[in-house]
Design a protein around this motif. Structure first.
Motif, PDB file in Angstrom:
ATOM      1  N   GLY A  10       0.805  -1.218   0.000  1.00 20.63           N
ATOM      2  CA  GLY A  10       0.000   0.000   0.000  1.00 20.63           C
ATOM      3  C   GLY A  10       0.833   1.260   0.000  1.00 20.63           C
ATOM      4  N   ARG A  11       0.185   2.361  -0.327  1.00 15.80           N
ATOM      5  CA  ARG A  11       0.737   3.687  -0.085  1.00 15.80           C
ATOM      6  C   ARG A  11      -0.047   4.198   1.115  1.00 15.80           C
ATOM      7  NH1 ARG A  11       4.809   6.307  -0.798  1.00 15.80           N
ATOM      8  NH2 ARG A  11       3.918   8.229  -1.630  1.00 15.80           N
ATOM      9  N   ILE A  12       0.497   4.008   2.305  1.00 15.82           N
ATOM     10  CA  ILE A  12      -0.243   4.238   3.543  1.00 15.82           C
ATOM     11  C   ILE A  12       0.133   5.600   4.126  1.00 15.82           C
ATOM     12  CG2 ILE A  12      -0.764   3.369   5.840  1.00 15.82           C
ATOM     13  CD1 ILE A  12       0.091   0.587   4.897  1.00 15.82           C
ATOM     14  N   TRP A  13      -0.829   6.519   4.123  1.00 14.17           N
ATOM     15  CA  TRP A  13      -0.648   7.800   4.801  1.00 14.17           C
ATOM     16  C   TRP A  13      -1.009   7.582   6.262  1.00 14.17           C
ATOM     17  CZ3 TRP A  13       1.664  12.297   4.369  1.00 14.17           C
ATOM     18  CH2 TRP A  13       1.289  13.352   5.209  1.00 14.17           C
ATOM     19  N   ASN A 469     -14.114  33.163   0.562  1.00 14.93           N
ATOM     20  CA  ASN A 469     -12.962  33.492   1.392  1.00 14.93           C
ATOM     21  C   ASN A 469     -11.764  32.601   1.039  1.00 14.93           C
ATOM     22  OD1 ASN A 469     -11.436  34.723   3.358  1.00 14.93           O
ATOM     23  ND2 ASN A 469     -12.538  33.851   5.100  1.00 14.93           N
ATOM     24  N   PRO A 470     -11.293  32.674  -0.221  1.00 12.23           N
ATOM     25  CA  PRO A 470     -10.248  31.754  -0.694  1.00 12.23           C
ATOM     26  C   PRO A 470      -8.920  31.888   0.040  1.00 12.23           C
ATOM     27  CG  PRO A 470     -10.626  33.506  -2.291  1.00 12.23           C
ATOM     28  CD  PRO A 470     -11.727  33.605  -1.291  1.00 12.23           C
ATOM     29  N   ALA A 471      -8.684  32.991   0.730  1.00 11.11           N
ATOM     30  CA  ALA A 471      -7.437  33.136   1.474  1.00 11.11           C
ATOM     31  C   ALA A 471      -7.328  32.123   2.608  1.00 11.11           C
ATOM     32  CB  ALA A 471      -7.326  34.555   2.040  1.00 11.11           C
ATOM     33  N   GLN A 472      -8.441  31.464   2.929  1.00  9.08           N
ATOM     34  CA  GLN A 472      -8.466  30.510   4.041  1.00  9.08           C
ATOM     35  C   GLN A 472      -8.295  29.055   3.585  1.00  9.08           C
ATOM     36  OE1 GLN A 472      -8.480  31.511   7.255  1.00  9.08           O
ATOM     37  NE2 GLN A 472      -8.324  33.579   6.394  1.00  9.08           N
ATOM     38  N   LYS A 473      -7.826  28.849   2.348  1.00  6.60           N
ATOM     39  CA  LYS A 473      -7.582  27.503   1.849  1.00  6.60           C
ATOM     40  C   LYS A 473      -6.569  26.756   2.711  1.00  6.60           C
ATOM     41  CE  LYS A 473      -8.249  28.651  -3.074  1.00  6.60           C
ATOM     42  NZ  LYS A 473      -7.548  28.714  -4.385  1.00  6.60           N
ATOM     43  N   LEU A 474      -6.768  25.441   2.822  1.00  6.54           N
ATOM     44  CA  LEU A 474      -5.805  24.568   3.486  1.00  6.54           C
ATOM     45  C   LEU A 474      -5.109  23.697   2.452  1.00  6.54           C
ATOM     46  CD1 LEU A 474      -7.859  23.319   6.591  1.00  6.54           C
ATOM     47  CD2 LEU A 474      -6.506  25.410   6.341  1.00  6.54           C
ATOM     48  N   THR A 475      -3.993  23.097   2.827  1.00  8.89           N
ATOM     49  CA  THR A 475      -3.361  22.098   1.970  1.00  8.89           C
ATOM     50  C   THR A 475      -4.118  20.780   2.118  1.00  8.89           C
ATOM     51  OG1 THR A 475      -1.861  21.283   3.673  1.00  8.89           O
ATOM     52  CG2 THR A 475      -1.127  23.188   2.374  1.00  8.89           C
ATOM     53  N   VAL A 476      -3.839  19.843   1.224  1.00  6.84           N
ATOM     54  CA  VAL A 476      -4.471  18.524   1.327  1.00  6.84           C
ATOM     55  C   VAL A 476      -4.125  17.870   2.659  1.00  6.84           C
ATOM     56  CG1 VAL A 476      -4.535  16.191   0.358  1.00  6.84           C
ATOM     57  CG2 VAL A 476      -4.604  18.178  -1.169  1.00  6.84           C
ATOM     58  N   ALA A 477      -2.871  17.937   3.045  1.00  4.40           N
ATOM     59  CA  ALA A 477      -2.464  17.315   4.310  1.00  4.40           C
ATOM     60  C   ALA A 477      -3.166  17.956   5.495  1.00  4.40           C
ATOM     61  CB  ALA A 477      -0.947  17.416   4.473  1.00  4.40           C
ATOM     62  N   GLU A 478      -3.325  19.279   5.459  1.00  2.96           N
ATOM     63  CA  GLU A 478      -4.013  19.961   6.558  1.00  2.96           C
ATOM     64  C   GLU A 478      -5.487  19.593   6.596  1.00  2.96           C
ATOM     65  OE1 GLU A 478      -1.265  24.018   6.787  1.00  2.96           O
ATOM     66  OE2 GLU A 478      -2.937  23.879   5.363  1.00  2.96           O
ATOM     67  N   ASN A 514      -5.078   8.322  -4.998  1.00  2.39           N
ATOM     68  CA  ASN A 514      -4.152   8.915  -4.035  1.00  2.39           C
ATOM     69  C   ASN A 514      -4.438  10.413  -3.951  1.00  2.39           C
ATOM     70  OD1 ASN A 514      -1.869  10.075  -2.721  1.00  2.39           O
ATOM     71  ND2 ASN A 514      -0.649   8.270  -3.252  1.00  2.39           N
ATOM     72  N   LEU A 515      -4.897  10.863  -2.802  1.00  4.26           N
ATOM     73  CA  LEU A 515      -5.317  12.251  -2.646  1.00  4.26           C
ATOM     74  C   LEU A 515      -4.197  13.239  -2.897  1.00  4.26           C
ATOM     75  CD1 LEU A 515      -7.485  11.931   0.596  1.00  4.26           C
ATOM     76  CD2 LEU A 515      -8.224  11.739  -1.786  1.00  4.26           C
ATOM     77  N   PHE A 516      -2.947  12.801  -2.741  1.00  7.02           N
ATOM     78  CA  PHE A 516      -1.808  13.691  -2.918  1.00  7.02           C
ATOM     79  C   PHE A 516      -1.344  13.765  -4.378  1.00  7.02           C
ATOM     80  CE2 PHE A 516      -1.672  12.489   1.539  1.00  7.02           C
ATOM     81  CZ  PHE A 516      -1.435  13.696   2.163  1.00  7.02           C
ATOM     82  N   GLU A 517      -1.904  12.911  -5.235  1.00  8.86           N
ATOM     83  CA  GLU A 517      -1.445  12.843  -6.626  1.00  8.86           C
ATOM     84  C   GLU A 517      -2.483  13.341  -7.616  1.00  8.86           C
ATOM     85  OE1 GLU A 517      -0.239   8.814  -7.221  1.00  8.86           O
ATOM     86  OE2 GLU A 517       1.555   8.996  -5.958  1.00  8.86           O
ATOM     87  N   ILE A 518      -3.676  13.698  -7.150  1.00  5.35           N
ATOM     88  CA  ILE A 518      -4.738  14.135  -8.056  1.00  5.35           C
ATOM     89  C   ILE A 518      -4.949  15.640  -7.927  1.00  5.35           C
ATOM     90  CG2 ILE A 518      -5.894  11.901  -7.973  1.00  5.35           C
ATOM     91  CD1 ILE A 518      -7.922  13.143  -6.025  1.00  5.35           C
ATOM     92  N   ASP A 519      -5.631  16.201  -8.908  1.00  2.00           N
ATOM     93  CA  ASP A 519      -6.034  17.594  -8.814  1.00  2.00           C
ATOM     94  C   ASP A 519      -7.000  17.731  -7.641  1.00  2.00           C
ATOM     95  OD1 ASP A 519      -7.564  20.057  -9.240  1.00  2.00           O
ATOM     96  OD2 ASP A 519      -6.626  20.123 -11.214  1.00  2.00           O
ATOM     97  N   PRO A 520      -6.795  18.705  -6.766  1.00  2.00           N
ATOM     98  CA  PRO A 520      -7.692  18.848  -5.618  1.00  2.00           C
ATOM     99  C   PRO A 520      -9.163  18.984  -5.990  1.00  2.00           C
ATOM    100  CG  PRO A 520      -5.737  20.177  -5.280  1.00  2.00           C
ATOM    101  CD  PRO A 520      -5.662  19.658  -6.697  1.00  2.00           C
TER     102      PRO A 520
END
Length: 544
Positions: A10-13, A469-478, A514-520
């Protein structure tokens, strides 16, 4: 000693900062006993070990829904008329007519969600159309906040509400300018309709049992393995306890018992706390109370620091608790060993929670959550971390949509444009815990829509363009953190769930991407292939 289950390939996060990624894990007696490389885990494979090859798929901790209503959500999914918040009045009436056609003459038509933009404009003429669509039957339709209802004339009759009926404390029977009832009910008035409907159910507990079972299965299908039931009455607590006793509860559920009457009938306060305490188990955890400090912005019952738009005079909403009373209640919670989830949707009510926390923190480490951290004055953002107050960010209305359109009609533009300040809260060191608030605002507790919106601040539905309020975006990991380790801490499960590490419960899910490899912007399309709870496979979707 060999493991019961080994997952390889697996690719385990892991959500564990010490080892963010792994490729294999081993489970024994419901807990993770090893996680790391394939070689690290290989030694735990024995002749009776079940081995699952993830074939490169992404795995991650089971999600935690920090704010959900299992009884209401499960009942809607199992028994009631499904409406979409984007349905206009004609579509709603068409669905009511179709649903009613198969019912007995005086059977109730119950359903939702009615969008706030529709509810705002309902008139006596619309009530007459509802009566015709339902064939004179009693109708109860819930709005997208779950604080308000639209009912038919027959329902009003069964409620004992007529032209001269006074509004209940904390609620309103909405009338037109001529004083005629429209069938719209605000806040506590909705409880009168729910009570009338409940009286028509032959076996309320049996219906609740079925609803809660459907709700838990639904959560599992979306990858949720722990949750906080956000306003727990005795019937739901009994259903969850019975599920656990039968071995059928595939989630850890933290309960939140209301301290004052709100919409549902039944015991509240310390009477309810005492009764529910008898139902506690390993999975059913009656660890919080629920306090409603104000209402919702769409009915101008959220408590704001500045007046509502087009307000008469200085209309700023309602506050249901004085500061001294709130402080006393929170201190009593601490004495009872309970945390508190406080509903506070306005910036004034949020400030009151923080002011109360400041006083309580003088002598208590009470677990305290502020739901929903929607409108927060900039001066109050750093107080969350300083006072150890969790920002419970739900429902999924931090992107453009029907409910935001309604909010924008009432709340000053500058407040709306600064809403849901998740980036500022997180950067300030606050715990940000996501929840669906299902069935409020959304028809399902789908976490992937909410997770995407935390990253994009957009609605995946292209009918609602733009950002909020786009200034409040988070990263995928966050955003993943807001659905895993942060709510685990908020619910008091931080040493059990929320990450994949040795000694933690083996709650994990396998995804189709994989959430880290796709377009958000594609996160909302994520599907869960497998859900494991305490090392057991509790949901599998072979079609994904």
């Amino acid at each position: 000693m060999p493991a019961d289950l080994v997952v390889t390939g697996g690719r385990i996060w892991t959500q564990d900062p010490a080892r963010p990624w792994a490729e294999a894990l081993a489970v024994r007696e419901g807990k993770i006993v090893a996680i790391g490389s394939g070689a690290d885990v290989e030694a735990f494979t024995g002749p009776r070990t079940q081995v699952h090859d993830a074939a490169g798929a992404m795995l991650m901790p089971g999600l935690i829904d920090g704010h959900v209503h299992l009884g209401l959500g499960g009942s809607q999914a199992a028994f009631e008329l499904p409406l979409d918040a984007t349905d206009d009045l004609d579509a709603i009436l068409g669905k009511v007519a179709e649903w009613a056609a198969d019912l007995e003459p005086d059977a109730w038509v119950v359903g939702g969600i009615v969008g706030s933009t529709v509810l705002d404009g309902l008139t006596t003429a619309a009530l007459a159309r509802l009566d015709r669509a339902a064939g004179g039957r009693p109708v109860l339709l819930r709005d997208d906040t779950m604080h308000n209802r639209w009912v038919s004339s027959r329902a009003l009759e069964l409620m004992g509400v007529g032209p001269g009926t006074a509004d209940p404390d904390g609620g309103r029977y909405v009338r037109d300018t001529g004083g005629d009832l429209t069938g719209v009910l605000h806040e506590s008035a909705s409880g009168e309709a729910e009570s009338a409907f409940t009286r028509s159910i032959p076996d309320v507990q049996a219906r609740t049992d079925a609803s809660v079972a459907v709700a838990v299965d639904t959560l599992n299908a979306y990858g949720v393995t722990s949750a906080q039931e956000a306003a727990t009455m005795l019937g739901v607590a009994r259903s969850l306890a019975a599920l656990e006793a039968s071995g059928g509860l595939n989630a850890r559920v933290v309960l939140s018992m209301p301290v004052r009457p709100f919409i549902e009938d039944g015991a509240v306060g310390e009477e309810l706390v005492a009764e529910v305490a008898e139902l506690a188990g390993d999975l059913v955890r009656p660890d919080f109370v629920k306090i409603f400090l104000d209402g919702v912005p769409t009915t101008r019952t959220s408590a704001l620091l500045t007046p509502y738009r087009c307000a008469h005079g200085t209309e700023r909403g309602e506050m249901y608790w004085e500061l001294d009373d709130l402080v006393a209640q929170l201190r009593r919670c601490a004495q009872l060993g309970l945390g508190a989830k406080v509903h506070a949707t306005g910036d004034a009510s949020a400030r009151r929670v923080l002011d109360a926390a400041e006083r309580v923190r003088e002598d208590s480490d009470l677990r305290l959550q502020l739901a929903h951290a929607e409108f927060i004055h900039a001066d109050d953002v750093p107080r969350f971390a300083a006072l150890d107050v969790v920002a419970d960010v739900s429902p999924y209305i931090w992107y453009p949509g029907v409910i935001q359109d309604s909010i924008a009609e009432h709340v000053p533009q500058e407040i709306v444009e600064s809403s849901w300040p998740m980036r500022d809260l997180l950067d300030g060191g606050a715990i940000v815990a996501a929840g669906s608030d299902w069935p409020c605002a959304v028809p399902t507790p789908d976490p992937w829509t909410g997770l995407e919106a935390m990253v994009t601040r957009r609605n995946p539905d292209e009918r609602f363009p733009g950002t909020l309020n786009p200034a409040q975006k988070l990263t995928v990991a966050e955003a993943i953190t807001a659905f895993t380790s942060h709510p685990a801490v908020a619910l008091g499960l931080g040493d059990t769930a929320g990450k994949l590490a040795t000694g933690y419960s083996a709650d994990f899910i396998e995804l189709d991407r994989n959430l880290f490899e796709i377009d958000p912007t594609d996160i909302h399309a994520t599907r869960v292939r497998r859900t494991y709870f305490a090392g057991r496979l509790v949901h599998e979707n072979p079609d994904v």
